[in-house]
Design a protein around this motif. Structure first.
Motif, short mmCIF file in Angstrom:
data_model
loop_
_atom_site.label_atom_id
_atom_site.label_comp_id
_atom_site.label_asym_id
_atom_site.label_seq_id
_atom_site.Cartn_x
_atom_site.Cartn_y
_atom_site.Cartn_z
N VAL A 256 -9.61 2.36 -11.25
CA VAL A 256 -10.89 1.91 -10.71
C VAL A 256 -10.79 2.09 -9.20
CG1 VAL A 256 -12.60 0.07 -10.56
CG2 VAL A 256 -11.05 0.18 -12.54
N SER A 257 -11.53 3.07 -8.67
CA SER A 257 -11.34 3.40 -7.27
C SER A 257 -12.56 4.12 -6.70
CB SER A 257 -10.11 4.30 -7.09
OG SER A 257 -9.96 4.71 -5.75
N THR A 258 -12.89 3.82 -5.46
CA THR A 258 -13.97 4.54 -4.78
C THR A 258 -13.47 5.85 -4.19
OG1 THR A 258 -13.52 3.23 -2.80
CG2 THR A 258 -15.32 2.50 -4.22
N SER A 259 -12.16 6.12 -4.29
CA SER A 259 -11.65 7.39 -3.77
C SER A 259 -12.28 8.57 -4.50
CB SER A 259 -10.12 7.45 -3.90
OG SER A 259 -9.73 7.39 -5.26
N LEU B 198 2.58 -4.63 -23.00
CA LEU B 198 2.79 -5.01 -21.62
C LEU B 198 1.80 -4.25 -20.72
CD1 LEU B 198 4.42 -6.73 -19.62
CD2 LEU B 198 5.91 -4.75 -19.27
N PRO B 199 0.62 -4.84 -20.51
CA PRO B 199 -0.29 -4.25 -19.52
C PRO B 199 0.14 -4.65 -18.12
CG PRO B 199 -1.28 -6.21 -20.46
CD PRO B 199 0.06 -6.05 -21.13
N VAL B 200 0.03 -3.74 -17.17
CA VAL B 200 0.42 -4.01 -15.79
C VAL B 200 -0.76 -3.72 -14.88
CG1 VAL B 200 1.98 -3.42 -13.91
CG2 VAL B 200 2.84 -3.48 -16.26
N ILE B 201 -1.04 -4.63 -13.96
CA ILE B 201 -2.10 -4.45 -12.97
C ILE B 201 -1.45 -4.11 -11.64
CG2 ILE B 201 -4.04 -5.52 -11.77
CD1 ILE B 201 -4.25 -7.46 -14.17
N VAL B 202 -1.88 -3.01 -11.03
CA VAL B 202 -1.37 -2.61 -9.72
C VAL B 202 -2.54 -2.61 -8.74
CG1 VAL B 202 -0.08 -0.89 -8.41
CG2 VAL B 202 0.33 -1.12 -10.86
N ALA B 203 -2.41 -3.36 -7.64
CA ALA B 203 -3.48 -3.48 -6.65
C ALA B 203 -2.99 -2.94 -5.31
CB ALA B 203 -3.91 -4.94 -6.50
N ASP B 204 -3.89 -2.24 -4.61
CA ASP B 204 -3.50 -1.67 -3.33
C ASP B 204 -4.56 -1.96 -2.26
OD1 ASP B 204 -1.90 -0.33 -1.53
OD2 ASP B 204 -2.57 1.66 -2.10
N ALA C 97 -11.10 6.93 -15.74
CA ALA C 97 -11.29 6.95 -14.28
C ALA C 97 -12.68 6.44 -13.96
CB ALA C 97 -11.10 8.37 -13.73
N MET C 98 -12.75 5.28 -13.33
CA MET C 98 -14.03 4.71 -12.91
C MET C 98 -14.22 4.91 -11.42
SD MET C 98 -14.39 1.12 -15.01
CE MET C 98 -12.82 0.80 -15.80
N ALA C 99 -15.26 5.62 -11.05
CA ALA C 99 -15.60 5.80 -9.64
C ALA C 99 -16.40 4.57 -9.21
CB ALA C 99 -16.41 7.07 -9.44
N ALA C 100 -15.68 3.53 -8.82
CA ALA C 100 -16.32 2.24 -8.58
C ALA C 100 -15.46 1.41 -7.65
CB ALA C 100 -16.52 1.50 -9.90
N ASP C 101 -16.07 0.39 -7.07
CA ASP C 101 -15.36 -0.55 -6.22
C ASP C 101 -14.59 -1.53 -7.10
OD1 ASP C 101 -15.08 -1.80 -3.40
OD2 ASP C 101 -15.67 -3.48 -4.67
N ALA C 102 -13.29 -1.62 -6.88
CA ALA C 102 -12.45 -2.43 -7.77
C ALA C 102 -12.78 -3.91 -7.68
CB ALA C 102 -10.98 -2.19 -7.44
N GLU C 103 -12.96 -4.43 -6.46
CA GLU C 103 -13.24 -5.86 -6.33
C GLU C 103 -14.55 -6.22 -7.04
OE1 GLU C 103 -14.55 -8.75 -2.76
OE2 GLU C 103 -12.48 -8.06 -2.58
N CYS C 104 -15.55 -5.36 -6.91
CA CYS C 104 -16.85 -5.64 -7.55
C CYS C 104 -16.82 -5.44 -9.06
CB CYS C 104 -17.93 -4.74 -6.94
SG CYS C 104 -18.34 -5.16 -5.24
N ASP D 253 -7.96 0.58 -6.91
CA ASP D 253 -8.06 1.21 -5.58
C ASP D 253 -6.70 1.58 -5.02
OD1 ASP D 253 -10.53 1.92 -4.36
OD2 ASP D 253 -11.14 -0.18 -4.44
N LEU D 254 -5.94 2.35 -5.81
CA LEU D 254 -4.62 2.78 -5.36
C LEU D 254 -4.77 3.93 -4.37
CD1 LEU D 254 -2.44 2.72 -8.60
CD2 LEU D 254 -3.14 0.85 -7.11
N SER D 255 -4.03 3.87 -3.27
CA SER D 255 -4.04 4.98 -2.32
C SER D 255 -3.24 6.15 -2.85
CB SER D 255 -3.49 4.52 -0.96
OG SER D 255 -2.19 3.98 -1.12
#
Length: 629
Positions: A357-360, A262-268, A380-387, A326-328
């Motif tokens: 995956v987050s630019t934070s 069960l993979p879960v995707i969480v978007a913020d 941990a990917m330092a990247a823009d999630a949409e891109c 990009d979770l806050s």
């Protein structure tokens, strides 16, 4: 390229022999500018008008125009009077157009809402120390929400050029008071410096992680003529390609997702465009994986069968891989926190894989602790999630097998079943207290939906204080149909950000809907006048529960914790005695208004009348007396 353009009307010569002390004057080098309120200026003070060339502010407006900025929100102030005058006369008050605000905090909040619809900033002018202090709360909201807001603050740096009394509005380092929560600031010392910094600031604001930027604009630089034979150039704006996830990490993430039960995707703070939303849908459907939308943006359709936001705790507890986009606050996503006992515990399996995956990762400051508690991650990917989504989709497509597709199909069928059950349960719950007065938030949401469902609509408010009923009952399928939350949760954000979003929606002919809390509007109700004056069409529905109800509940919890009872929790939290008549308030500012409405049977027709006003291109407001949540 980028040279100062010709003005078809030589207004400088027209004013050549005029002596005035107001905005739009140009001084001889030896005269100090009069920069205080008009009634504070001695009567013998006058200013000579220069006819030699263009003002520096004319060139500054050329720079602002080159960035495609359509509007400037401002509460008028003398420290940017040069820029103000150039916008309305030299540029003819078109692209950019000046939007008159009654408070600097409202001006920045308008810019916040506008950017969340339009995807780019408008400009804000703020006056010296006092204007920037007023704007500070809204700047902080934008910073926490990672939204590009572009502020110009006027200041007189040279002490000899400050009029008596204006010293309190001038400062050595204007940006110091907000530097902890702007992404970049600068103090240009020349017009060419301004041009380069203005373009740089715009570029920085729009590069993920996005955020507010600030330029301090000196009054003399604005008001003195452009030096003769000055070689000024407006740099070309080239926005950078946004950072994508590293190939190896993307491939490893795809492997984890495909092997998970069960993979879960969480978007913020993830999606900025319809293309981005379509990519998130495509990834979820490839995996037939549940998606939890944390509502900082419009990330995923609420009616999609894979949307499991209504049962997020249950889904996360069963997950063996969680992909956070990009979770806050990743830590709060996977932990439960007890506010009374100040304790916490994980809500996930002990062996769950956490992927971010987050630019934070690219932007963390120290003083303001908006980065939240540290989370242990597997990738941990330092990247823009949409891109990064297209790369992740490609990696999954490359690795997926036929047997996995068949297995995933069964998982999707189960998820669709529980999704439909949750939607039906919400509709049933909405019928409770259907005819009650004060009016239930569910009934108001249902009546609103019935009136707007066939329109091209956009919800430009955050319905957390409305028990999330719109997200439970309406059909959200387009990225502009919801703008998400306020970032720092500073009060005074809601009404102006909604009107800023409505300003952006206006050119597209969308029906902007604002469910407005009463306490928030009272921070700066003058924003209603701004909407009326500039003909910004928006439907405002007052959630008038006559209280700061989140604080009512907080005091009730504390009283219970201390065994003191809750009967006094309304002291300091209730907005009553006297109750505020928001319809009268709105009408006094030129806004069509009805109410207060107590009977739910009166809602439908009142909403339709208000929508007819909005369709004429004007704002309207309905004051509805509601239950607390």
């Amino acid at each position: 390229m980028g040279q100062l353009r010709k003005d078809p009307v030589d207004r400088r010569n027209f004013l050549k022999s005029t002596a005035i002390a107001g905005a739009g004057t140009f001084l001889s080098p030896g005269l100090a500018p009069a920069l205080f309120a008009e009634d504070s200026i001695p009567t013998e003070t006058s200013c000579m008008v220069s006819s030699e060339g263009r003002a520096g502010s004319d060139f500054m407006v050329d720079v602002i125009k080159s960035l495609g900025i359509e509007y400037v929100c401002a509460n008028p102030g003398s420290s940017f009077r040069g820029l103000h005058e150039s916008v309305i006369n030299y540029e003819g008050n078109q692209n950019p157009e000046l939007i008159t605000c009654c408070h600097e905090e409202s001006a920045v909040a308008m810019a916040h809402g506008y950017a969340k619809i339009e995807g780019k900033p408008l400009a804000v002018f703020a006056h010296g120390t006092v204007g920037l202090q007023h704007a500070a709360m809204a700047i902080y909201n934008a910073y926490c929400d990672r939204v590009p807001v572009y502020i110009f603050v006027g200041n007189t740096l040279d002490a000899t050029a400050r009029a008596p009394g204006h010293w309190v509005h001038s400062v050595q380092d204007a940006a110091a008071m907000v530097r902890d929560y702007v992404k970049w600031d600068d103090l240009p010392a020349s017009l060419q410096h301004f041009a380069e910094s203005a373009v740089r600031a715009y570029k920085i604001a729009l590069t993920p992680p996005r955020g507010p930027v600030l330029l301090v604009v000196d009054t003399e630089l604005q008001e003195l003529p452009v030096p003769e034979r000055a070689e000024l150039n407006i740099p070309k704006l080239t926005l950078p390609e946004f950072p994508q996830g590293e190939k190896g990490a993307v491939n490893e993430t795809a492997r984890f997702l495909l092997q998970a039960e069960l993979p879960v995707i969480v978007a913020d703070r993830t999606i900025r465009s319809q293309a981005g939303m379509n990519d998130l849908i495509a990834l979820a459907e490839l995996l037939q994986a549940p998606v939890i939308d944390q509502n900082s943006r419009m990330n995923f359709p609420n009616v999609h069968p894979l949307n499991q936001s209504a049962r997020k705790r249950s889904v996360l507890s069963q997950a063996d891989v969680i992909l956070g986009l990009d979770l806050s606050d990743f830590w709060a996503t996977v932990h439960s926190f007890n506010a009374e006992k100040l304790s916490s515990h994980p809500i996930t399996k002990s062996n769950v894989k956490l992927i971010s995956v987050s630019t934070s990762e690219l932007y963390t400051k120290a003083n303001y602790q908006d980065f939240q508690r540290f989370t242990e991650l597997d990738i941990a990917m330092a990247a823009d999630a949409e891109c990064t989504l297209p790369l992740l989709i490609e990696a999954v497509q490359r690795q997926i097998t036929a047997s996995q597709k068949a297995s995933f199909k069964n998982r999707g069928a189960q998820l669709e079943k529980v999704h439909l059950q949750a939607r039906e349960a919400a509709r049933t719950e909405a019928t409770y207290a259907w005819d009650a007065s004060p009016i239930s938030t569910a009934r108001l949401s249902a009546e609103l939906w019935d009136a707007i469902k066939d329109e091209d609509w956009s919800l430009v408010s955050y319905p957390a204080h409305f028990s999330w009923w719109p997200l439970r009952l309406w059909s959200f399928e387009k990225h502009y149909q919801f703008i998400g939350g306020p970032g720092g949760f500073g009060e005074g954000y809601g009404a102006p950000s909604a009107i800023g979003a409505a300003l952006a929606n206006r050119k597209y002919g969308r029906l902007s809907v604002n469910i407005q809390t009463d306490g928030d509007l009272m921070y700066a109700p003058g924003i209603l006048w701004t909407a009326a004056h500039h003909r910004i069409p928006i439907l405002n529905i007052m959630h008038n529960n006559r209280a700061y109800h989140a604080e009512v509940m907080a005091i009730q919890r504390m009283a219970n914790q201390n065994n003191r009872g809750i009967d006094r929790a309304g002291i300091g939290t209730v907005i009553d005695d006297p109750p505020i008549d928001f319809a009268k308030l709105a009408r006094s500012m030129g806004v069509h208004a009805e109410g207060p409405i107590f009977n739910p049977k009166d809602l439908g027709e009142a909403i339709r009348r208000a929508i007819a006003v909005v369709k004429r291109g004007e704002p309207s407001l309905i004051d509805v007396i509601t239950q607390p949540r």
